[in-house]
Motif scaffolding. Sequence first.
Motif, PDB file in Angstrom:
ATOM      1  N   HIS A   7      81.202  50.224  -7.793  1.00  0.00           N
ATOM      2  CA  HIS A   7      82.288  51.022  -8.312  1.00  0.00           C
ATOM      3  C   HIS A   7      82.249  51.357  -9.912  1.00  0.00           C
ATOM      4  CE1 HIS A   7      84.816  49.998  -5.011  1.00  0.00           C
ATOM      5  NE2 HIS A   7      84.332  48.615  -5.119  1.00  0.00           N
ATOM      6  N   ASP A 178      83.510  56.124  -7.723  1.00  0.00           N
ATOM      7  CA  ASP A 178      84.406  55.147  -8.473  1.00  0.00           C
ATOM      8  C   ASP A 178      85.199  54.331  -7.769  1.00  0.00           C
ATOM      9  OD1 ASP A 178      83.048  55.914 -10.774  1.00  0.00           O
ATOM     10  OD2 ASP A 178      84.569  57.372 -11.452  1.00  0.00           O
ATOM     11  N   ARG A 179      85.922  54.985  -6.776  1.00  0.00           N
ATOM     12  CA  ARG A 179      87.244  54.222  -6.052  1.00  0.00           C
ATOM     13  C   ARG A 179      86.898  54.108  -4.627  1.00  0.00           C
ATOM     14  NH1 ARG A 179      91.872  58.053  -9.188  1.00  0.00           N
ATOM     15  NH2 ARG A 179      91.049  57.601 -10.940  1.00  0.00           N
ATOM     16  N   GLU A 180      85.864  54.762  -4.206  1.00  0.00           N
ATOM     17  CA  GLU A 180      85.353  54.303  -2.758  1.00  0.00           C
ATOM     18  C   GLU A 180      86.598  54.668  -1.651  1.00  0.00           C
ATOM     19  OE1 GLU A 180      83.193  51.187  -0.760  1.00  0.00           O
ATOM     20  OE2 GLU A 180      83.143  50.136  -2.355  1.00  0.00           O
ATOM     21  N   PRO A 182      87.671  57.370   0.933  1.00  0.00           N
ATOM     22  CA  PRO A 182      86.725  58.561   1.809  1.00  0.00           C
ATOM     23  C   PRO A 182      87.427  59.491   1.545  1.00  0.00           C
ATOM     24  CG  PRO A 182      86.923  56.389   3.116  1.00  0.00           C
ATOM     25  CD  PRO A 182      88.022  56.136   2.051  1.00  0.00           C
ATOM     26  N   LEU A 186      85.802  63.782   1.352  1.00  0.00           N
ATOM     27  CA  LEU A 186      86.254  64.881   2.070  1.00  0.00           C
ATOM     28  C   LEU A 186      86.761  65.915   1.233  1.00  0.00           C
ATOM     29  CD1 LEU A 186      88.425  63.216   4.777  1.00  0.00           C
ATOM     30  CD2 LEU A 186      86.088  63.790   4.826  1.00  0.00           C
ATOM     31  N   ALA A 229      77.420  53.223   9.371  1.00  0.00           N
ATOM     32  CA  ALA A 229      78.676  53.890   9.206  1.00  0.00           C
ATOM     33  C   ALA A 229      78.937  54.577   8.088  1.00  0.00           C
ATOM     34  CB  ALA A 229      79.864  52.666   9.402  1.00  0.00           C
ATOM     35  N   PHE A 232      76.793  57.731   8.119  1.00  0.00           N
ATOM     36  CA  PHE A 232      77.213  58.702   9.044  1.00  0.00           C
ATOM     37  C   PHE A 232      78.288  59.602   8.374  1.00  0.00           C
ATOM     38  CE2 PHE A 232      80.203  59.302  12.570  1.00  0.00           C
ATOM     39  CZ  PHE A 232      79.567  60.653  13.001  1.00  0.00           C
ATOM     40  N   PHE A 233      79.012  58.674   7.847  1.00  0.00           N
ATOM     41  CA  PHE A 233      80.384  59.423   7.109  1.00  0.00           C
ATOM     42  C   PHE A 233      79.846  60.132   6.035  1.00  0.00           C
ATOM     43  CE2 PHE A 233      83.419  59.216   3.651  1.00  0.00           C
ATOM     44  CZ  PHE A 233      84.425  60.249   4.053  1.00  0.00           C
ATOM     45  N   ALA A 236      78.416  63.341   7.538  1.00  0.00           N
ATOM     46  CA  ALA A 236      79.559  64.381   8.085  1.00  0.00           C
ATOM     47  C   ALA A 236      80.394  64.955   6.896  1.00  0.00           C
ATOM     48  CB  ALA A 236      80.699  63.785   8.885  1.00  0.00           C
ATOM     49  N   ALA A 237      80.700  64.269   5.838  1.00  0.00           N
ATOM     50  CA  ALA A 237      81.401  64.772   4.976  1.00  0.00           C
ATOM     51  C   ALA A 237      80.800  65.724   3.853  1.00  0.00           C
ATOM     52  CB  ALA A 237      81.834  63.506   4.063  1.00  0.00           C
ATOM     53  N   LEU A 241      81.061  68.990   7.086  1.00  0.00           N
ATOM     54  CA  LEU A 241      82.061  69.861   6.662  1.00  0.00           C
ATOM     55  C   LEU A 241      81.975  71.025   5.963  1.00  0.00           C
ATOM     56  CD1 LEU A 241      85.173  69.600   6.548  1.00  0.00           C
ATOM     57  CD2 LEU A 241      85.069  67.828   4.467  1.00  0.00           C
TER      58      LEU A 241
ATOM     59  N   MET B   1      89.873  48.299 -13.954  1.00  0.00           N
ATOM     60  CA  MET B   1      90.392  49.082 -12.871  1.00  0.00           C
ATOM     61  C   MET B   1      90.117  48.035 -11.830  1.00  0.00           C
ATOM     62  SD  MET B   1      88.993  52.515 -11.174  1.00  0.00           S
ATOM     63  CE  MET B   1      87.768  52.033 -10.582  1.00  0.00           C
ATOM     64  N   PRO B   4      89.387  48.813  -5.183  1.00  0.00           N
ATOM     65  CA  PRO B   4      90.131  49.053  -3.951  1.00  0.00           C
ATOM     66  C   PRO B   4      89.779  48.446  -2.890  1.00  0.00           C
ATOM     67  CG  PRO B   4      88.426  50.697  -4.391  1.00  0.00           C
ATOM     68  CD  PRO B   4      88.286  49.619  -5.472  1.00  0.00           C
ATOM     69  N   LEU B  12      85.295  54.685   8.770  1.00  0.00           N
ATOM     70  CA  LEU B  12      84.518  55.669   8.388  1.00  0.00           C
ATOM     71  C   LEU B  12      83.756  56.429   9.472  1.00  0.00           C
ATOM     72  CD1 LEU B  12      82.463  53.492   5.431  1.00  0.00           C
ATOM     73  CD2 LEU B  12      83.828  55.457   5.208  1.00  0.00           C
ATOM     74  N   VAL B  13      83.421  55.672  10.620  1.00  0.00           N
ATOM     75  CA  VAL B  13      82.847  56.234  11.825  1.00  0.00           C
ATOM     76  C   VAL B  13      83.884  57.131  12.497  1.00  0.00           C
ATOM     77  CG1 VAL B  13      82.120  55.971  14.204  1.00  0.00           C
ATOM     78  CG2 VAL B  13      81.285  54.579  12.143  1.00  0.00           C
ATOM     79  N   LEU B  15      86.299  58.933  10.710  1.00  0.00           N
ATOM     80  CA  LEU B  15      86.214  60.059   9.931  1.00  0.00           C
ATOM     81  C   LEU B  15      85.234  60.940  10.240  1.00  0.00           C
ATOM     82  CD1 LEU B  15      87.614  58.654   6.478  1.00  0.00           C
ATOM     83  CD2 LEU B  15      89.087  60.241   8.068  1.00  0.00           C
ATOM     84  N   GLY B  16      84.193  60.465  10.207  1.00  0.00           N
ATOM     85  CA  GLY B  16      82.911  61.167  10.435  1.00  0.00           C
ATOM     86  C   GLY B  16      82.889  61.690  11.868  1.00  0.00           C
ATOM     87  N   ILE B  19      85.166  64.767  12.016  1.00  0.00           N
ATOM     88  CA  ILE B  19      84.467  66.048  11.345  1.00  0.00           C
ATOM     89  C   ILE B  19      83.818  66.432  12.130  1.00  0.00           C
ATOM     90  CG2 ILE B  19      82.820  66.702   9.454  1.00  0.00           C
ATOM     91  CD1 ILE B  19      84.034  64.569   7.795  1.00  0.00           C
TER      92      ILE B  19
END
Lengths: 464, 249
Positions: A7, A178-180, A182, A186, A229, A232-233, A236-237, A241, B1, B4, B12-13, B15-16, B19
């Motif tokens: 972070h 910074d904020r994680e 997702p 995107l 995971a 992979f995300f 993809a992003a 995308l 801060m 989160p 996450l999977v 969302l992937g 996409i």
Amino acid sequence: MSVELSHHSGTSAGAARPEGRSHAVGGSRAGERTWLLVAGITLVALVFRLYGIWSQLPTADEQAVLLSAVNYMESGQLGPTMWNHPALRNILAYGMLKAFGSGVVGTIGLNLVLGTLCTPLIYAVARRLAGSLRVSLAAALIWAVEPLAVEYSRQAINDIYLAFFPLAGILAVYRYLDRERPAWLLVAGAMFGLGLASKWSALFQLAVMGGLVCYRLFRSWKGGAAGAARAFFIGAALGILPVTIYLASFYPWFQRGYRLEEWPALQQSMYRETKLHTGYKDLIYGDHKAWQWFLVPGISHEDFIFHLPESGPAREPNLREDLTVLMAVANPLVWLAVIPAFLLLVRAARRERSEGLTVLVGLLLFSYGPMAVVHRPIWFNTGVVVLPYVAILVPFALDRLAPAASTGARRYLVPGYLAAVALVSLVLFPLAIGKGFGLPLVGDQLFQNALNRQGESKELYRER
Amino acid sequence: MSDPAPVSNARLVGLGLLICLVAAGVCVGLDRYGASCRKSGVAAAAGVAPASVVRLATPEAAYRFWRERGYHGRTVLYVASGWERIDPNQFGQDDPRRNYPLSVYRTADHVEKNFLDRRTFLYVAALQGVARRVIAVLGPAAFQEAREQAKNAKNVRLGDGTIYLTYQGFPRWFVTGERLFAPGEPVLLYVAASAFKESTPAELVARLKRAGVKTDAAVLCDDTGNPEVTAGERGALDEFARLLERGGR
């Protein structure tokens, strides 16, 4: 969760922390003052972009941009101009045309907005990379007044997109780190996708930021399902995308009956034209050697507008009256400072192992390097793509030059430099908006220079 | 801060995968959209069974015929002795009185209205979306000339008796009669009388059959007004029409 992205940018590997944050914590008044300053600089940018815009004549490119938009959206036809570039410009220009007509607002309104909005974006990106309020405000101001940024915010061609979308993507990547959240990745993928759909060169900034995200991922890698995971995300992003958005921007082309299997051949055709493009005239005019941008003073890009009065008695053309040249001259205080600034920051990045510095150096290197080495003319208008990182790099390096202990030098070096930059940009401003020939003392000489310009043979760029 | 809340692996999977799903949807959607935009009639094998065969006087009449029939997104198989080389830049309008609001029009309509003739009819067909690609079967001299010119082009593939050459992304093949090929879909067949400078009607029918060309509309063009076309060639076009009507027999 076994794998976490940091972070915090950290002090050794991450960028410096934005110093404004402590202000914000310490008191909202300082934060408010910062945003007022950013708003003020954005207002300056807006004034530079709007001044005289209602009387600025359209270039031939602007006419061609509108025709290309209509051709593309109504029948999927590429061209007549810049058919080899991806097609987002056609889509956006057509939307503006339908919403506002073919006047100034409908033709260049979007570019005015994007060119102006780059100002706070550069501030935000610089703040994240450099961690310095002073540097980030300076970067925003340089963008606000730099003639190249001003001229190409005032024209309908799509170079300004290549400043805006990657900057928005970079900022979104940092928000994600910074904020994680997702959603920010995107947004980043979408912004880079829109950048790619404008010109392929957005790939360079995407590569740098994708590299940063992967670096952070692997630095905190603990294996297992969580790491997989996340990987992979991210793939993809930042991979699938943007490519999907790029592909989707070709949907009007498919109305010509093409199927997906025919699309790669179009891409190859676009690639070949882009690789070998030498312009639409018989000779090559204007500054077209990107390796000179940081070495030669007075590099410029010119757009010639020959215009006859729409009404009144017929008369012979008179070039002194009928010719307008929009001339974006590189501010030498900015562009000639790049190489020393770059070397200084490369050294600092290695010594301090600073992530922010490394990313900035990478963004400049990746944005500019391919253009400098490619065997084809790269006109200076493309410098708009590089300018955001130049605008951050130079004041960042200058800030480093001031002795850490000397508050006086630190206080006045950057502001003094900025005052000089603003003054020079102000002098160059009339040229950028086509008023150069009317200037006292130099107007006649500029006119003669425009008439006497020499083209170069295209043999120079014959395919090896 | 404040930190989160951590994002779950499943999210996450998910969302992937979403996409990926969108990407696949875009691919399939565009492909189907492209296919649905093609407009054709009932196809038949050229030279094997009767197709819709029309005899027209001029190339521009052929273009108008295609437009009236509503053909769109098609492969045009053009058979003639030569290829009219044009410079599309000459059709542009650079008005020195240009000012805001800018004039806006479709280039296709502008060129069709002002420049449609025997030289430009294929270009107009391409602009208007009738043709999405062209296969031009040329005589030996015209093919050789095209080959020489293509050597300087930016996006070209030269083969034995074939040239693949694009114009602003528009795909075109130039081939000799011996290399005539079927594109894997019914074509709009255009045969000019000049095609019989170098070959006989029977030879052309045989080549079309051998290649497996299918067409839903064959235009036979006399090219009236073209001084280079002889009465003998127009007579050969008559013979070719008869062969087509008889299914190549």
